[in-house]
Design a protein around this motif. Sequence first.
Motif, mmCIF file in Angstrom:
data_model
loop_
_atom_site.group_PDB
_atom_site.id
_atom_site.type_symbol
_atom_site.label_atom_id
_atom_site.label_comp_id
_atom_site.label_asym_id
_atom_site.label_seq_id
_atom_site.Cartn_x
_atom_site.Cartn_y
_atom_site.Cartn_z
ATOM 1 N N MET A 82 -28.389 26.176 -1.543
ATOM 2 C CA MET A 82 -28.331 25.614 -0.342
ATOM 3 C C MET A 82 -27.938 24.085 -0.686
ATOM 4 S SD MET A 82 -28.932 27.006 2.838
ATOM 5 C CE MET A 82 -29.331 26.023 3.622
ATOM 6 N N TYR A 83 -27.533 23.227 -0.136
ATOM 7 C CA TYR A 83 -27.272 22.018 -0.129
ATOM 8 C C TYR A 83 -28.500 21.159 0.575
ATOM 9 C CZ TYR A 83 -22.166 22.773 -0.576
ATOM 10 O OH TYR A 83 -21.017 23.497 -1.575
ATOM 11 N N SER A 84 -28.232 20.259 -0.427
ATOM 12 C CA SER A 84 -29.218 19.387 -0.533
ATOM 13 C C SER A 84 -29.500 18.406 0.847
ATOM 14 C CB SER A 84 -30.234 18.861 -1.254
ATOM 15 O OG SER A 84 -29.080 17.729 -1.986
ATOM 16 N N SER A 85 -30.584 18.419 1.358
ATOM 17 C CA SER A 85 -29.915 16.653 2.436
ATOM 18 C C SER A 85 -29.175 15.518 1.888
ATOM 19 C CB SER A 85 -31.383 16.290 3.719
ATOM 20 O OG SER A 85 -32.210 17.829 3.152
ATOM 21 N N LEU A 86 -29.613 15.140 0.912
ATOM 22 C CA LEU A 86 -28.662 13.939 0.109
ATOM 23 C C LEU A 86 -27.652 14.924 0.121
ATOM 24 C CD1 LEU A 86 -28.129 11.330 -1.028
ATOM 25 C CD2 LEU A 86 -29.076 12.742 -3.497
ATOM 26 N N VAL A 87 -27.317 15.874 -0.467
ATOM 27 C CA VAL A 87 -25.205 16.611 -0.649
ATOM 28 C C VAL A 87 -24.796 16.396 0.787
ATOM 29 C CG1 VAL A 87 -24.068 18.089 -1.259
ATOM 30 C CG2 VAL A 87 -26.120 17.190 -2.503
ATOM 31 N N ARG A 88 -25.819 16.458 2.196
ATOM 32 C CA ARG A 88 -25.199 16.161 2.988
ATOM 33 C C ARG A 88 -24.909 15.849 3.773
ATOM 34 N NH1 ARG A 88 -28.703 21.670 6.069
ATOM 35 N NH2 ARG A 88 -27.918 23.243 4.562
ATOM 36 N N LEU A 89 -25.014 14.746 3.523
ATOM 37 C CA LEU A 89 -25.349 13.230 3.592
ATOM 38 C C LEU A 89 -23.811 12.568 2.785
ATOM 39 C CD1 LEU A 89 -26.137 10.930 5.473
ATOM 40 C CD2 LEU A 89 -27.606 10.015 3.207
ATOM 41 N N GLN A 90 -23.679 12.897 1.773
ATOM 42 C CA GLN A 90 -22.707 12.355 1.211
ATOM 43 C C GLN A 90 -21.758 13.046 1.131
ATOM 44 O OE1 GLN A 90 -23.637 13.387 -2.923
ATOM 45 N NE2 GLN A 90 -24.967 11.565 -3.224
ATOM 46 N N ASN A 91 -21.639 14.195 1.986
ATOM 47 C CA ASN A 91 -20.201 15.178 2.437
ATOM 48 C C ASN A 91 -20.421 13.972 3.689
ATOM 49 O OD1 ASN A 91 -20.215 16.734 0.352
ATOM 50 N ND2 ASN A 91 -21.254 17.947 1.036
ATOM 51 N N VAL A 92 -20.883 14.268 4.172
ATOM 52 C CA VAL A 92 -20.420 13.220 6.145
ATOM 53 C C VAL A 92 -19.816 12.198 5.740
ATOM 54 C CG1 VAL A 92 -21.452 12.373 7.695
ATOM 55 C CG2 VAL A 92 -22.234 14.947 6.971
ATOM 56 N N PHE A 93 -20.374 10.996 4.967
ATOM 57 C CA PHE A 93 -19.684 10.013 4.312
ATOM 58 C C PHE A 93 -18.347 10.208 4.250
ATOM 59 C CE2 PHE A 93 -19.170 6.119 1.436
ATOM 60 C CZ PHE A 93 -20.107 5.136 2.827
ATOM 61 N N GLY A 94 -18.577 11.344 3.113
ATOM 62 C CA GLY A 94 -17.251 11.269 2.794
ATOM 63 C C GLY A 94 -15.936 11.707 3.878
ATOM 64 N N LEU A 95 -16.345 12.553 4.609
ATOM 65 C CA LEU A 95 -15.586 12.672 5.620
ATOM 66 C C LEU A 95 -15.083 11.660 6.677
ATOM 67 C CD1 LEU A 95 -14.182 14.497 6.930
ATOM 68 C CD2 LEU A 95 -16.221 15.035 8.421
ATOM 69 N N PHE A 96 -17.180 10.835 6.754
ATOM 70 C CA PHE A 96 -16.109 9.562 7.261
ATOM 71 C C PHE A 96 -15.225 8.818 7.039
ATOM 72 C CE2 PHE A 96 -17.531 5.033 8.500
ATOM 73 C CZ PHE A 96 -17.579 5.264 9.475
ATOM 74 N N THR A 97 -15.709 8.746 5.659
ATOM 75 C CA THR A 97 -14.785 7.287 5.688
ATOM 76 C C THR A 97 -13.241 7.973 5.013
ATOM 77 O OG1 THR A 97 -15.274 7.965 2.880
ATOM 78 C CG2 THR A 97 -16.015 6.459 3.548
ATOM 79 N N THR A 98 -13.185 9.067 4.641
ATOM 80 C CA THR A 98 -11.643 9.356 4.374
ATOM 81 C C THR A 98 -11.141 9.576 6.121
ATOM 82 O OG1 THR A 98 -12.176 10.896 2.697
ATOM 83 C CG2 THR A 98 -10.411 11.471 4.386
ATOM 84 N N VAL A 99 -11.412 9.895 6.888
ATOM 85 C CA VAL A 99 -11.083 9.011 8.682
ATOM 86 C C VAL A 99 -10.848 7.857 8.636
ATOM 87 C CG1 VAL A 99 -11.845 10.322 10.918
ATOM 88 C CG2 VAL A 99 -12.004 11.895 9.564
ATOM 89 N N ALA A 100 -11.738 7.425 8.902
ATOM 90 C CA ALA A 100 -11.597 5.705 9.121
ATOM 91 C C ALA A 100 -10.638 5.341 8.462
ATOM 92 C CB ALA A 100 -13.018 4.758 8.378
ATOM 93 N N PHE A 101 -10.293 6.161 7.142
ATOM 94 C CA PHE A 101 -9.314 5.381 5.901
ATOM 95 C C PHE A 101 -7.423 5.785 6.886
ATOM 96 C CE2 PHE A 101 -5.294 5.945 2.836
ATOM 97 C CZ PHE A 101 -5.212 4.927 2.558
ATOM 98 N N VAL A 102 -7.847 6.871 7.526
ATOM 99 C CA VAL A 102 -6.693 7.933 8.152
ATOM 100 C C VAL A 102 -5.743 7.009 9.666
ATOM 101 C CG1 VAL A 102 -5.611 9.665 8.859
ATOM 102 C CG2 VAL A 102 -6.854 10.184 6.380
ATOM 103 N N VAL A 103 -7.083 6.603 10.075
ATOM 104 C CA VAL A 103 -6.830 6.242 10.927
ATOM 105 C C VAL A 103 -6.079 4.452 11.243
ATOM 106 C CG1 VAL A 103 -8.220 4.667 13.251
ATOM 107 C CG2 VAL A 103 -8.678 6.927 12.708
ATOM 108 N N ALA A 104 -7.159 3.460 10.003
ATOM 109 C CA ALA A 104 -6.736 2.435 9.875
ATOM 110 C C ALA A 104 -5.321 2.899 9.450
ATOM 111 C CB ALA A 104 -7.793 1.870 8.277
#
Length: 238
Positions: A1-23
Amino acid sequence: MYSSLVRLQNVFGLFTTVAFVVAALIAASDFITPRAPTVGTLKTTNVQVVNGRPHYYSSKKEEYAIIKFSLDADLSSLFTWNTKQVFVYVTAEWPSSLSSSSSSATKGGLNTTAENQAVIWDSIITAPSSDHLANIGPAAMKKLRKSAAGKSIDPSRGKLTLKNQRPKYQITYPSGKIAETDNVVLRLHYNVQPWVGILTWNQDRDFGSWKQLQGGLSKAFTLPATKKKATAAGGAKS
């Protein structure tokens, strides 16, 4: 199972990727939006060369030029939904004496290699979405916001009509002598600053749907002798 920190990192990584593509998509949209800025009139109305102190902090007297001009330009096509502001400025340009005597760098009787360039006037034109950044008083800001109400793009922002405009800056030269300088021209420049993307400057050639600035150069004129005013046409050469 992923820890809460790893899940938070994955969510943040997805957010920055989407933000970069939109920009990136927003920035790329500028290249498909047509730009066709034009200048109907750019001419001198009065030219003077004065012998004195051009600035209060000047340590000695020298010759400096005061150039009044008229400008009629349509830069409205530079404003899109991604435009933050447009920086517009007018320069006086002239070649060195060596270049002016050479015929290899001339075009239509005018030397195209301006080795001396000085800004005489500038202005920042904000888009409706960035009016809060404008450095103006409350009354002018209220009028500006009222004119832009409900508009994402305001074409009237890019239309300049200046009559006998006084320069913001005088022209000096390191030698202290500038009177009777030949082949001086006025040129309009612009710099588009987007919300997202790269800064773009006035173009020397067409680039896709972006067209070269048309009519942004005045006729050549000569700076008069000290304390002598030029003609109404600024001493333009035929």
